[in-house]
Design an enzyme around this catalytic site. Sequence first.
Site, PDB file in Angstrom:
ATOM      1  N   PHE A  92       0.812  -1.220   0.000  1.00 19.53           N
ATOM      2  CA  PHE A  92       0.000   0.000   0.000  1.00 19.53           C
ATOM      3  C   PHE A  92       0.846   1.272   0.000  1.00 19.53           C
ATOM      4  O   PHE A  92       0.385   2.331  -0.392  1.00 19.53           O
ATOM      5  CB  PHE A  92      -0.939   0.001   1.231  1.00 19.53           C
ATOM      6  CG  PHE A  92      -0.267   0.482   2.499  1.00 19.53           C
ATOM      7  CD1 PHE A  92      -0.168   1.840   2.782  1.00 19.53           C
ATOM      8  CD2 PHE A  92       0.316  -0.413   3.383  1.00 19.53           C
ATOM      9  CE1 PHE A  92       0.484   2.296   3.934  1.00 19.53           C
ATOM     10  CE2 PHE A  92       0.966   0.024   4.528  1.00 19.53           C
ATOM     11  CZ  PHE A  92       1.054   1.377   4.808  1.00 19.53           C
ATOM     12  N   GLU A 140      -4.886  -3.842  -1.772  1.00 20.46           N
ATOM     13  CA  GLU A 140      -6.337  -3.611  -1.707  1.00 20.46           C
ATOM     14  C   GLU A 140      -6.669  -2.338  -0.933  1.00 20.46           C
ATOM     15  O   GLU A 140      -7.809  -1.893  -0.905  1.00 20.46           O
ATOM     16  CB  GLU A 140      -7.066  -4.827  -1.124  1.00 20.46           C
ATOM     17  CG  GLU A 140      -6.647  -5.261   0.283  1.00 20.46           C
ATOM     18  CD  GLU A 140      -5.420  -6.186   0.315  1.00 20.46           C
ATOM     19  OE1 GLU A 140      -4.420  -5.893  -0.365  1.00 20.46           O
ATOM     20  OE2 GLU A 140      -5.467  -7.191   1.051  1.00 20.46           O
ATOM     21  N   ARG A 141      -5.642  -1.749  -0.278  1.00 17.11           N
ATOM     22  CA  ARG A 141      -5.904  -0.525   0.499  1.00 17.11           C
ATOM     23  C   ARG A 141      -6.036   0.706  -0.400  1.00 17.11           C
ATOM     24  O   ARG A 141      -6.772   1.623  -0.101  1.00 17.11           O
ATOM     25  CB  ARG A 141      -4.755  -0.250   1.480  1.00 17.11           C
ATOM     26  CG  ARG A 141      -4.325  -1.437   2.266  1.00 17.11           C
ATOM     27  CD  ARG A 141      -4.838  -1.395   3.681  1.00 17.11           C
ATOM     28  NE  ARG A 141      -4.588  -2.659   4.333  1.00 17.11           N
ATOM     29  CZ  ARG A 141      -5.440  -3.687   4.359  1.00 17.11           C
ATOM     30  NH1 ARG A 141      -6.627  -3.583   3.804  1.00 17.11           N
ATOM     31  NH2 ARG A 141      -5.119  -4.814   4.953  1.00 17.11           N
ATOM     32  N   SER A 190       5.402  -6.891   3.503  1.00 16.71           N
ATOM     33  CA  SER A 190       5.972  -7.199   4.820  1.00 16.71           C
ATOM     34  C   SER A 190       6.738  -8.529   4.795  1.00 16.71           C
ATOM     35  O   SER A 190       6.507  -9.382   3.930  1.00 16.71           O
ATOM     36  CB  SER A 190       4.853  -7.260   5.852  1.00 16.71           C
ATOM     37  OG  SER A 190       3.922  -8.243   5.469  1.00 16.71           O
ATOM     38  N   CYS A 198       9.518   1.946   3.627  1.00 18.91           N
ATOM     39  CA  CYS A 198      10.462   0.868   3.961  1.00 18.91           C
ATOM     40  C   CYS A 198      11.864   1.426   4.161  1.00 18.91           C
ATOM     41  O   CYS A 198      12.734   0.742   4.676  1.00 18.91           O
ATOM     42  CB  CYS A 198      10.466  -0.189   2.875  1.00 18.91           C
ATOM     43  SG  CYS A 198      11.172   0.404   1.343  1.00 18.91           S
ATOM     44  N   GLU A 218       8.859  -3.951  13.261  1.00 18.53           N
ATOM     45  CA  GLU A 218       8.735  -2.830  12.322  1.00 18.53           C
ATOM     46  C   GLU A 218       7.430  -2.114  12.685  1.00 18.53           C
ATOM     47  O   GLU A 218       6.343  -2.678  12.521  1.00 18.53           O
ATOM     48  CB  GLU A 218       8.668  -3.354  10.880  1.00 18.53           C
ATOM     49  CG  GLU A 218       8.562  -2.239   9.861  1.00 18.53           C
ATOM     50  CD  GLU A 218       8.395  -2.735   8.428  1.00 18.53           C
ATOM     51  OE1 GLU A 218       7.755  -3.779   8.214  1.00 18.53           O
ATOM     52  OE2 GLU A 218       8.902  -2.048   7.523  1.00 18.53           O
TER      53      GLU A 218
HETATM   54  P1  NAD Z   1       1.603  -6.542   3.164  1.00 18.79           P
HETATM   55  O1  NAD Z   1       2.625  -7.611   3.266  1.00 18.79           O
HETATM   56  O2  NAD Z   1       0.475  -6.543   4.126  1.00 18.79           O
HETATM   57  O3  NAD Z   1       0.910  -6.591   1.705  1.00 18.79           O
HETATM   58  C1  NAD Z   1       1.678  -6.613   0.527  1.00 18.79           C
HETATM   59  C2  NAD Z   1       0.890  -7.349  -0.554  1.00 18.79           C
HETATM   60  O4  NAD Z   1       0.678  -8.699  -0.137  1.00 18.79           O
HETATM   61  C3  NAD Z   1      -0.497  -6.755  -0.811  1.00 18.79           C
HETATM   62  O5  NAD Z   1      -0.760  -6.758  -2.190  1.00 18.79           O
HETATM   63  C4  NAD Z   1      -1.434  -7.681  -0.058  1.00 18.79           C
HETATM   64  O6  NAD Z   1      -2.705  -7.793  -0.650  1.00 18.79           O
HETATM   65  C5  NAD Z   1      -0.713  -9.017  -0.117  1.00 18.79           C
HETATM   66  N1  NAD Z   1      -0.993  -9.846   1.069  1.00 18.79           N
HETATM   67  C6  NAD Z   1      -1.259  -9.410   2.334  1.00 18.79           C
HETATM   68  N2  NAD Z   1      -1.461 -10.458   3.159  1.00 18.79           N
HETATM   69  C7  NAD Z   1      -1.331 -11.569   2.413  1.00 18.79           C
HETATM   70  C8  NAD Z   1      -1.417 -12.972   2.711  1.00 18.79           C
HETATM   71  N3  NAD Z   1      -1.696 -13.413   3.931  1.00 18.79           N
HETATM   72  N4  NAD Z   1      -1.208 -13.851   1.718  1.00 18.79           N
HETATM   73  C9  NAD Z   1      -0.924 -13.416   0.477  1.00 18.79           C
HETATM   74  N5  NAD Z   1      -0.827 -12.094   0.126  1.00 18.79           N
HETATM   75  C10 NAD Z   1      -1.027 -11.190   1.085  1.00 18.79           C
HETATM   76  O7  NAD Z   1       2.384  -5.150   3.170  1.00 18.79           O
HETATM   77  P2  NAD Z   1       1.783  -3.684   3.242  1.00 18.79           P
HETATM   78  O8  NAD Z   1       1.246  -3.436   4.595  1.00 18.79           O
HETATM   79  O9  NAD Z   1       0.914  -3.415   2.070  1.00 18.79           O
HETATM   80  O10 NAD Z   1       3.119  -2.805   3.024  1.00 18.79           O
HETATM   81  C11 NAD Z   1       3.982  -2.454   4.062  1.00 18.79           C
HETATM   82  C12 NAD Z   1       5.166  -3.399   4.153  1.00 18.79           C
HETATM   83  O11 NAD Z   1       5.872  -3.413   2.914  1.00 18.79           O
HETATM   84  C13 NAD Z   1       6.188  -2.962   5.195  1.00 18.79           C
HETATM   85  O12 NAD Z   1       6.643  -4.105   5.863  1.00 18.79           O
HETATM   86  C14 NAD Z   1       7.295  -2.320   4.369  1.00 18.79           C
HETATM   87  O13 NAD Z   1       8.565  -2.324   4.977  1.00 18.79           O
HETATM   88  C15 NAD Z   1       7.266  -3.195   3.155  1.00 18.79           C
HETATM   89  N6  NAD Z   1       7.882  -2.535   2.010  1.00 18.79           N
HETATM   90  C16 NAD Z   1       9.109  -2.977   1.612  1.00 18.79           C
HETATM   91  C17 NAD Z   1       9.751  -2.360   0.549  1.00 18.79           C
HETATM   92  C18 NAD Z   1      11.109  -2.841   0.080  1.00 18.79           C
HETATM   93  O14 NAD Z   1      11.486  -2.524  -1.038  1.00 18.79           O
HETATM   94  N7  NAD Z   1      11.844  -3.593   0.885  1.00 18.79           N
HETATM   95  C19 NAD Z   1       9.142  -1.284  -0.103  1.00 18.79           C
HETATM   96  C20 NAD Z   1       7.882  -0.866   0.345  1.00 18.79           C
HETATM   97  C21 NAD Z   1       7.258  -1.502   1.411  1.00 18.79           C
END
Ligand code: NAD
Length: 499
Positions: free
Chosen positions: A149, A176-177, A226, A281, A384
């Site tokens: 998101f 989805e957010r 994440s 991130c 985090e």
């Molecule tokens: P998230 O892991 O909740 O979601 C990321 C994606 O995974 C979304 O499209 C979501 O729909 C999907 N998802 C969520 N739960 C799932 C599940 N149980 N099974 C399968 N798919 C699932 O992450 P978020 O809250 O959207 O984003 C924040 C996180 O992303 C933070 O941890 C941040 O550090 C990380 N991030 C990392 C980078 C990098 O390059 N290292 C860059 C941006 C964000």
Amino acid sequence: MKSLGHFINGKEVPGKSNKSGQVFNPATGEVQAEVAYATRDELNDAVELANIAQPKWADVNPQKRARVIMKFVELLHRDMGKLSALLSSEHGKTLPDAEGDIIRGLEVAEFCIGAPHLLKGEFTDSAGPGIDMYSMRQPLGVVAGITPFNFPAMIPMWKFCPAIVAGNAFILKPSERDPSVPMALAKLLLEAGLPEGILQVVNGDKEVVDAILDNETIQAVGFVGSTPIAEYIYTRGCTNGKRVQCFAGAKNHMLIMPDADMDQAADALVGAGYGAAGERCMAISVAVPVGEKTADKLVEKLIPKIESLKIGPYTAGDDIDFGPVVTKEAQNKILGLVDKGVEQGASLKVDGRNFKMQGYENGFFVGACLFDNVTKDMEIYKQEIFGPVLSTVRTENYEEALDLVRTNQYGNGTAIFTRDGDTARDFANKVNVGMVGVNVPIPVPLAYHTFGGWKKSAFGDLNQHGPDAFRFYTKTKTVTSRWPTGIKEGASFSIPTME
Ligand code: NAD
């Protein structure tokens, strides 16, 4: 209320399932859209259509494919105001920050305009008698991206621009957010001349993600999100024989050496710690002053700067430093962790827990918090937080500070503030983190370098954008050719060598 479907074969189509999710305006707390969640069958259909469209697209010469991206860049500039307002309305970040989100993606699109050069193979003339050898980079076919998101414009663009320009078809599963901007980007690409079916946006939750991971046509998956989800996606995707790269969570430390310019360091910490409400991130979430005097001076400078931060809705103008966090759950999680920090004995120097935004009482706001005397065993250090919370871990010397970063499970970004070249160089060489800043708090590499963390911040080989993106979304083929003009060697039964 706005209702969002999926973007399939050049059109927005409604979802066929009964499942959907709510998209909030984080500043008001109101639901502003309903997004369809696709089923496994809907995902598989989208992939099949992409697979039909892809070979024709791969036959378009690289320069013509690059021109589509060039036009896309032009359209992004045209629609910048509209897109950034849409982005802020679903994410909550300020308008200038939303524009930055789009620009950082657009810069990767600009890099991709150089695809004809980047996709060139290698050639060896006369590798043997009458033998030439050359390699080529070919698209993988249908590939996918699953994005978070927090950068709803930048990260989808980091994924689909290199993949598409390299001749692949792309399935995007945005967060989805805040799905509206990814949908808008797909429409812009169509307007820029991308054929139908080459970029399909399929909205949804875990069901779609699992369908992507299990679909046999999809050759590669790029994920950002994440760490627990990254590990899951990496394992399931690899088990199913796909090429997978996952970029994950972070806990970024900034060392402040006794010789650092303390005003500069404090300003850098405030920007990097609280910008986008800490939902980056590459946000700095741990300040590591070296020496008691440094720590005292730093905390003294930080407190008034943090107390005077301006928090508000994106509609309040460019004057706002940061906005709300993305959801009520995120707000509750952050506030819970701050409570836990207090309970575990950290000193809360700036307490933003009771922040209320007048006129926006239902918004997901969290006031800026600053902790001092945080230790490694506390939850606020281990987890985090992904919110406007900065922790200070005091260290006695440089070695202890370096060790703190080295032993942390994450390795996305880090920074050191110092005037001493030797220390800075030593830190850059020894730290086990993917992106390092020297007097630069958020060292996000530019589009023509690559972006990626180490340790639990990334899984798989190759980084995002830069030349690595082209390596990830293509496979190499090497051709050895001989046109035997009078060479008659007879049959050979040994492995060919150059002897
Ligand atoms: P998230 O892991 O909740 O979601 C990321 C994606 O995974 C979304 O499209 C979501 O729909 C999907 N998802 C969520 N739960 C799932 C599940 N149980 N099974 C399968 N798919 C699932 O992450 P978020 O809250 O959207 O984003 C924040 C996180 O992303 C933070 O941890 C941040 O550090 C990380 N991030 C990392 C980078 C990098 O390059 N290292 C860059 C941006 C964000």
